[in-house]
Design a protein around this motif. Structure first.
Motif, short mmCIF file in Angstrom:
data_model
loop_
_atom_site.label_atom_id
_atom_site.label_comp_id
_atom_site.label_asym_id
_atom_site.label_seq_id
_atom_site.Cartn_x
_atom_site.Cartn_y
_atom_site.Cartn_z
N GLU A 89 0.83 -1.21 0.00
CA GLU A 89 0.00 0.00 0.00
C GLU A 89 0.86 1.25 0.00
O GLU A 89 0.48 2.28 -0.57
CB GLU A 89 -0.93 -0.01 1.21
N ALA A 90 2.04 1.16 0.62
CA ALA A 90 2.96 2.30 0.66
C ALA A 90 3.90 2.31 -0.54
O ALA A 90 4.83 3.13 -0.59
CB ALA A 90 3.77 2.26 1.96
N THR A 91 3.67 1.42 -1.50
CA THR A 91 4.49 1.24 -2.71
C THR A 91 5.98 1.05 -2.40
O THR A 91 6.85 1.47 -3.15
CB THR A 91 4.32 2.41 -3.72
N GLN A 92 6.26 0.41 -1.28
CA GLN A 92 7.64 0.06 -0.92
C GLN A 92 7.89 -1.38 -1.35
O GLN A 92 7.91 -2.31 -0.55
CB GLN A 92 7.85 0.25 0.58
N HIS A 93 8.07 -1.55 -2.66
CA HIS A 93 8.07 -2.89 -3.25
C HIS A 93 9.30 -3.70 -2.91
O HIS A 93 9.23 -4.94 -2.86
CB HIS A 93 7.87 -2.78 -4.76
N ASP A 94 10.45 -3.06 -2.70
CA ASP A 94 11.65 -3.82 -2.33
C ASP A 94 11.40 -4.61 -1.04
O ASP A 94 11.60 -5.83 -0.98
CB ASP A 94 12.85 -2.89 -2.14
N GLN A 95 10.96 -3.89 0.00
CA GLN A 95 10.72 -4.55 1.29
C GLN A 95 9.52 -5.49 1.21
O GLN A 95 9.50 -6.54 1.86
CB GLN A 95 10.45 -3.51 2.38
N ALA A 96 8.53 -5.12 0.40
CA ALA A 96 7.34 -5.96 0.27
C ALA A 96 7.69 -7.35 -0.25
O ALA A 96 7.23 -8.37 0.28
CB ALA A 96 6.31 -5.30 -0.64
N LEU A 97 8.53 -7.40 -1.30
CA LEU A 97 8.90 -8.69 -1.87
C LEU A 97 9.68 -9.54 -0.87
O LEU A 97 9.44 -10.75 -0.75
CB LEU A 97 9.72 -8.51 -3.15
N ILE A 98 10.59 -8.91 -0.15
CA ILE A 98 11.36 -9.65 0.86
C ILE A 98 10.43 -10.22 1.92
O ILE A 98 10.53 -11.39 2.30
CB ILE A 98 12.43 -8.73 1.49
N ASN A 99 9.50 -9.41 2.41
CA ASN A 99 8.55 -9.89 3.42
C ASN A 99 7.66 -10.99 2.88
O ASN A 99 7.35 -11.96 3.58
CB ASN A 99 7.69 -8.72 3.92
N GLN A 100 7.24 -10.86 1.63
CA GLN A 100 6.40 -11.90 1.02
C GLN A 100 7.14 -13.22 0.95
O GLN A 100 6.56 -14.28 1.23
CB GLN A 100 5.97 -11.46 -0.39
N TRP A 101 8.41 -13.15 0.55
CA TRP A 101 9.16 -14.41 0.44
C TRP A 101 9.41 -15.02 1.81
O TRP A 101 9.39 -16.23 1.98
CB TRP A 101 10.46 -14.25 -0.32
N ILE A 102 9.65 -14.18 2.82
CA ILE A 102 9.80 -14.70 4.18
C ILE A 102 8.52 -15.42 4.61
O ILE A 102 8.58 -16.50 5.21
CB ILE A 102 10.14 -13.58 5.18
N ALA A 103 7.38 -14.83 4.28
CA ALA A 103 6.10 -15.47 4.60
C ALA A 103 6.00 -16.83 3.93
O ALA A 103 5.61 -17.83 4.55
CB ALA A 103 4.95 -14.57 4.15
N PHE A 104 6.37 -16.90 2.66
CA PHE A 104 6.37 -18.15 1.92
C PHE A 104 7.34 -19.15 2.54
O PHE A 104 7.02 -20.32 2.73
CB PHE A 104 6.73 -17.85 0.46
N ASN A 105 8.52 -18.65 2.89
CA ASN A 105 9.56 -19.48 3.50
C ASN A 105 9.09 -20.10 4.82
O ASN A 105 9.48 -21.22 5.17
CB ASN A 105 10.82 -18.64 3.72
N ALA A 106 8.27 -19.38 5.55
CA ALA A 106 7.73 -19.90 6.81
C ALA A 106 6.91 -21.16 6.57
O ALA A 106 6.86 -22.05 7.42
CB ALA A 106 6.87 -18.84 7.49
N LEU A 107 6.29 -21.26 5.41
CA LEU A 107 5.49 -22.44 5.08
C LEU A 107 6.35 -23.59 4.58
O LEU A 107 6.15 -24.74 4.95
CB LEU A 107 4.44 -22.09 4.02
N TYR A 108 7.32 -23.29 3.72
CA TYR A 108 8.06 -24.38 3.07
C TYR A 108 9.35 -24.80 3.76
O TYR A 108 9.86 -25.89 3.52
CB TYR A 108 8.34 -24.04 1.60
N GLY A 109 9.92 -23.94 4.59
CA GLY A 109 11.24 -24.22 5.16
C GLY A 109 11.27 -25.50 5.99
O GLY A 109 10.34 -25.80 6.73
N GLN A 110 12.35 -26.26 5.86
CA GLN A 110 12.51 -27.51 6.62
C GLN A 110 13.93 -27.60 7.18
O GLN A 110 14.87 -27.08 6.60
CB GLN A 110 12.22 -28.71 5.72
#
Length: 222
Positions: free
Chosen positions: A48-69
Motif C-alpha cells: 500500500e505504501a508502494t515500498q516494493h523492495d521490502q514488500a517482496l522480501i517480506n512476502q518471500w519470508i512469509a512463503f519461506n515460513a510455510l516451506y522451510g525444513q
C-alpha cells in the motif's frame, strides 16, 4: 476471485489452531501458519505504501515460513529451491478446489509477463546476450501449452523461479534499493505473490492442517 486478507486467513485457520494446540502446545504447523501471517500482514502494508523492495522480501519470508525444513543430519536448514519446489508440488496435490489453478488462470497475463522477462531468468544471467534473452522467453510460449493442458505445477514453478531470482538479488545485495532498473519486474513479482500466497494459504488451511510439513526451522524455545 476475491483475495483473502490476513484476517480472513487467520479466521479460516482458527479451528485448526485450537485443535492442534490441544494435540501439542506450540504445534509446528500452527507456528508455520502464524509466522507466515505475521510477515504477510507487513507485506500488505508495504504494498500500500508502494515500498516494493521490502514488500517482496517480506512476502518471500512469509512463503519461506510455510516451506522451510530442517535437515537433522546437517543440523541446518534444507536448501531453499529444493524445499519451495517440493512445497509447490504438495500444495497442488492438496488443492482439491483448484484454488491455485484458478489464481494462475485469473492472472494469466501477469504470469506471461513474468515468463517473458529475461532479467528474471537464471538462463539469461549465465551469459547475458540478445540471443540468450530470446531463448529465455521460450517459457512464455511453452506456458500457452501448459495452460491448455492445465499443467499448473509447470506454470507455478516457472513463476516462482523468476520471483526467487529477484528475491535473491535483493537479499544478497545484488540490487540497489529503490533502483530504477528493476521497478517493473519488481512490481510484477510483488503483484503475483500478493495473489498467490493467499491462495496457497487457503489450500494449506483447507487441506493441509494435518499434514506433516517436515521439521520446523528454529522452533520457539522457552
Amino acid at each position: 476471485m476475491t483475495k483473502l486478507t490476513v484476517r480472513d486467513l487467520r479466521r479460516l485457520w482458527k479451528p485448526h489452531k485450537i485443535r492442534l494446540q490441544d494435540l501439542q502446545p506450540d504445534h509446528p504447523t500452527n507456528i508455520r501458519f502464524h509466522r507466515c501471517c505475521s510477515w504477510m500482514d507487513q507485506s500488505q502494508e508495504l504494498i500500500e505504501a508502494t515500498q516494493h523492495d521490502q514488500a517482496l522480501i517480506n512476502q518471500w519470508i512469509a512463503f519461506n515460513a510455510l516451506y522451510g525444513q530442517w535437515d537433522p543430519d546437517r543440523n541446518d536448514p534444507c536448501g531453499d529451491r529444493e524445499c519451495w519446489k517440493q512445497f509447490c508440488e504438495t500444495i497442488l496435490q492438496l488443492d482439491q478446489s483448484t484454488e491455485i489453478g484458478a489464481t494462475l488462470l485469473e492472472h494469466k497475463q501477469l504470469v506471461m509477463k513474468l515468463l517473458d522477462d529475461e532479467y528474471l531468468s537464471r538462463f539469461f544471467w549465465k551469459e547475458p546476450s540478445q540471443r540468450r534473452a530470446r531463448q529465455s522467453r521460450k517459457s512464455r510460449f511453452d506456458a500457452q501449452t501448459w495452460y491448455l493442458e492445465q499443467r499448473w505445477l509447470m506454470i507455478l514453478e516457472g513463476c516462482m523461479e523468476r520471483i526467487y531470482l529477484l528475491r535473491c538479488q535483493l537479499v544478497h545485495g545484488a540490487s540497489t534499493y529503490g533502483g530504477k532498473l528493476n521497478r517493473t519486474s519488481l512490481k510484477r513479482c510483488v503483484m503475483m505473490l500478493d495473489r498467490m500466497l493467499p491462495a496457497m494459504m487457503k489450500v494449506f488451511a483447507d487441506h493441509g492442517a494435518d499434514r506433516d510439513w517436515g521439521l520446523l526451522c528454529y522452533p520457539p524455545l522457552k
